[in-house]
Design an enzyme around this catalytic site. Sequence first.
Site: not given
Length: 263
Positions: A139-141
């Site tokens: 998720v995300c970075t």
Amino acid sequence: MAGLIAFALFGSAARAADGANQQALTHDTSATAASRIGREQIAFLIYPSFTALDMVGPHYMFTSLMGATTHIVAKSTAPVTSDTGLVIIPTKSFDDCPRDLDVICVPGGTSGTLSAIRDEATLRFLADRGSRARYVTSVCTGSLLLGAAGLLDGYKATSHWLTRDLLHIFGAIPAEGRVVRDRNRITGGGVTAGLDFGLSLVGDLRDRQYAEAVQLLAEYAPEPPYQSGTPALASTKTRKLMNDMFVDFIKQAEAACRAVPIR
């Protein structure tokens, strides 16, 4: 409530976080379809200054899976503080995390993620478990960590919109979308996309009705008060504010990514 989702919906309780602090429940599950009971081993890799919501969103969804075991894994079982000060106690260390996982998920962050990218023990653990996992996810970075561990070469993947273009450094193919799938690699966009990612994987691991029931119990029907959740929707002024705020972080992130030895 998350720990009782499966009990409420299907007459059994999902096992979450190794069963720690779970109330023992007994119920007749003879009428429960076998396809709705699994034995998945799911692990979230966390590290100092990770973004808690990246983990908590999909964690809520995964702990609704009847029969699955969800681990929160870190270098040790000492408490880990997120980037907003939320303290999470891991249930497994790198050494005692199951060797074979059905799902490994990596949440993102900012400076904490860059520190994790520079940490050889973290990358070694991720590369090892990711090499055998049924689903390799983020998720995300967190996708930058997957890339640094050599797990995204040749795969389409996404990240937070600020860092998505950096994925090419690791041989990944940057792609837009709240959830991007390429074979067994599933990556979520920024922060709240973890909810969509987690719910979609629940559907994969069980079935659509199961996932829809989880969604209903969670009352997940977002109606944001503002329409500024993507660069395309945000105003020029808001985009500039965010871009200016993260200029140094993007430079640091690119440097950290380029410094990772090729795996």
